[in-house]
Design a protein around this motif. Structure first.
Motif, mmCIF file in Angstrom:
data_model
loop_
_atom_site.group_PDB
_atom_site.id
_atom_site.type_symbol
_atom_site.label_atom_id
_atom_site.label_comp_id
_atom_site.label_asym_id
_atom_site.label_seq_id
_atom_site.Cartn_x
_atom_site.Cartn_y
_atom_site.Cartn_z
ATOM 1 N N UNK A 166 0.812 -1.216 0.000
ATOM 2 C CA UNK A 166 0.000 0.000 0.000
ATOM 3 C C UNK A 166 0.848 1.271 0.000
ATOM 4 N N UNK A 167 2.163 1.109 -0.040
ATOM 5 C CA UNK A 167 3.043 2.269 -0.104
ATOM 6 C C UNK A 167 3.187 3.020 1.204
ATOM 7 N N UNK A 168 2.904 2.358 2.319
ATOM 8 C CA UNK A 168 3.041 2.985 3.637
ATOM 9 C C UNK A 168 4.432 2.693 4.199
ATOM 10 N N UNK A 169 5.420 3.272 3.543
ATOM 11 C CA UNK A 169 6.816 2.946 3.818
ATOM 12 C C UNK A 169 7.318 3.456 5.165
ATOM 13 N N UNK A 170 6.738 4.508 5.700
ATOM 14 C CA UNK A 170 7.220 5.078 6.965
ATOM 15 C C UNK A 170 7.116 4.086 8.120
ATOM 16 N N UNK A 171 6.190 3.147 8.039
ATOM 17 C CA UNK A 171 5.995 2.173 9.115
ATOM 18 C C UNK A 171 6.909 0.949 8.989
ATOM 19 N N UNK A 172 7.533 0.778 7.839
ATOM 20 C CA UNK A 172 8.320 -0.442 7.609
ATOM 21 C C UNK A 172 9.505 -0.571 8.563
ATOM 22 N N UNK A 173 10.321 0.454 8.786
ATOM 23 C CA UNK A 173 11.437 0.259 9.723
ATOM 24 C C UNK A 173 10.994 -0.176 11.119
ATOM 25 N N UNK A 174 9.914 0.385 11.622
ATOM 26 C CA UNK A 174 9.415 0.000 12.936
ATOM 27 C C UNK A 174 9.049 -1.484 12.954
ATOM 28 N N UNK A 175 8.407 -1.959 11.886
ATOM 29 C CA UNK A 175 7.995 -3.360 11.854
ATOM 30 C C UNK A 175 9.161 -4.297 11.522
ATOM 31 N N UNK A 176 10.180 -3.803 10.826
ATOM 32 C CA UNK A 176 11.402 -4.608 10.655
ATOM 33 C C UNK A 176 12.045 -4.813 12.016
ATOM 34 N N UNK A 177 12.151 -3.752 12.798
ATOM 35 C CA UNK A 177 12.720 -3.871 14.143
ATOM 36 C C UNK A 177 11.907 -4.847 14.995
ATOM 37 N N UNK A 236 12.097 -11.248 3.227
ATOM 38 C CA UNK A 236 12.415 -11.274 1.797
ATOM 39 C C UNK A 236 11.301 -11.966 1.016
ATOM 40 N N UNK A 237 10.781 -13.067 1.532
ATOM 41 C CA UNK A 237 9.678 -13.773 0.863
ATOM 42 C C UNK A 237 8.416 -12.907 0.815
ATOM 43 N N UNK A 238 8.132 -12.205 1.897
ATOM 44 C CA UNK A 238 6.962 -11.321 1.921
ATOM 45 C C UNK A 238 7.090 -10.240 0.844
ATOM 46 N N UNK A 239 8.283 -9.670 0.711
ATOM 47 C CA UNK A 239 8.473 -8.617 -0.284
ATOM 48 C C UNK A 239 8.511 -9.170 -1.709
ATOM 49 N N UNK A 240 8.878 -10.453 -1.869
ATOM 50 C CA UNK A 240 8.763 -11.094 -3.187
ATOM 51 C C UNK A 240 7.293 -11.120 -3.623
ATOM 52 N N UNK A 241 6.410 -11.437 -2.688
ATOM 53 C CA UNK A 241 4.985 -11.432 -2.991
ATOM 54 C C UNK A 241 4.522 -10.029 -3.370
ATOM 55 N N UNK A 242 5.020 -9.046 -2.656
ATOM 56 C CA UNK A 242 4.669 -7.662 -2.978
ATOM 57 C C UNK A 242 5.089 -7.340 -4.407
ATOM 58 N N UNK A 243 6.291 -7.748 -4.792
ATOM 59 C CA UNK A 243 6.781 -7.458 -6.144
ATOM 60 C C UNK A 243 5.840 -8.011 -7.205
ATOM 61 N N UNK A 279 10.868 -2.965 -4.068
ATOM 62 C CA UNK A 279 12.228 -2.446 -4.089
ATOM 63 C C UNK A 279 12.442 -1.434 -2.962
ATOM 64 N N UNK A 280 11.501 -0.520 -2.788
ATOM 65 C CA UNK A 280 11.598 0.465 -1.715
ATOM 66 C C UNK A 280 11.541 -0.208 -0.345
ATOM 67 N N UNK A 281 10.681 -1.191 -0.205
ATOM 68 C CA UNK A 281 10.568 -1.906 1.060
ATOM 69 C C UNK A 281 11.872 -2.640 1.392
ATOM 70 N N UNK A 282 12.471 -3.278 0.391
ATOM 71 C CA UNK A 282 13.745 -3.973 0.605
ATOM 72 C C UNK A 282 14.850 -2.988 0.978
ATOM 73 N N UNK A 283 14.851 -1.834 0.350
ATOM 74 C CA UNK A 283 15.838 -0.802 0.680
ATOM 75 C C UNK A 283 15.712 -0.410 2.151
ATOM 76 N N UNK A 284 14.496 -0.174 2.590
ATOM 77 C CA UNK A 284 14.270 0.189 3.990
ATOM 78 C C UNK A 284 14.645 -0.945 4.935
ATOM 79 N N UNK A 285 14.332 -2.172 4.545
ATOM 80 C CA UNK A 285 14.682 -3.329 5.374
ATOM 81 C C UNK A 285 16.202 -3.433 5.517
ATOM 82 N N UNK A 286 16.928 -3.293 4.414
ATOM 83 C CA UNK A 286 18.393 -3.366 4.465
ATOM 84 C C UNK A 286 18.957 -2.290 5.377
ATOM 85 N N UNK A 287 18.459 -1.066 5.242
ATOM 86 C CA UNK A 287 18.928 0.038 6.087
ATOM 87 C C UNK A 287 18.630 -0.239 7.561
#
Length: 131
Positions: free
Chosen positions: A70-81, A94-101, A110-118
């Protein structure tokens, strides 16, 4: 507000996000966002996240995929943590983001993976172990 659901939500919120995160959010709460904070604590944490029908690991994966889709990227780092406490591994994320792709678009994944890596890099620098 249902006090029991709110109290349960606060317990789950602390278990998933950690006391430090919740304490910061609570300290930053104002009259403007207090009703919203109560709503998400009761509804998201006290109802959805408190359900035992699926595991916290699965819930983390779903949440991350939905945030990315849904493009709600601001919440992704909090949920990665949060995955350090829910048991969702980097491979799970990674599998979850494959489904997103495939189902929601490569740029969102791609944006979600970037945030996850950071976020994983920041966690490692802080000595926080991912799942």
């Amino acid at each position: 507000m249902t006090q029991d659901r709110y109290d349960r939500g606060m317990q789950v919120r602390r278990r998933v996000l950690g006391d430090a995160h919740v304490d910061r959010a609570e300290a930053a709460k104002t009259a403007l966002d207090q009703p919203f904070q109560e709503l998400i604590t009761e509804a998201a944490w006290g109802t959805v996240w408190a359900s035992d029908r699926i595991s916290m690991r699965e819930r983390s994966m779903l949440t991350l995929a939905l945030l990315a889709a849904t493009g709600n990227f601001a919440e992704i780092p909090m949920h990665i943590r949060a995955t350090a406490r829910t048991g969702a591994s980097q491979a799970d994320v990674q599998e979850a983001f494959q489904h997103v792709a495939v189902y929601a678009g490569v740029p969102r994944a791609n944006q979600a993976l970037k945030l996850a890596k950071e976020t994983y890099a920041a966690m490692a620098a802080e000595g926080e172990e991912p799942a």
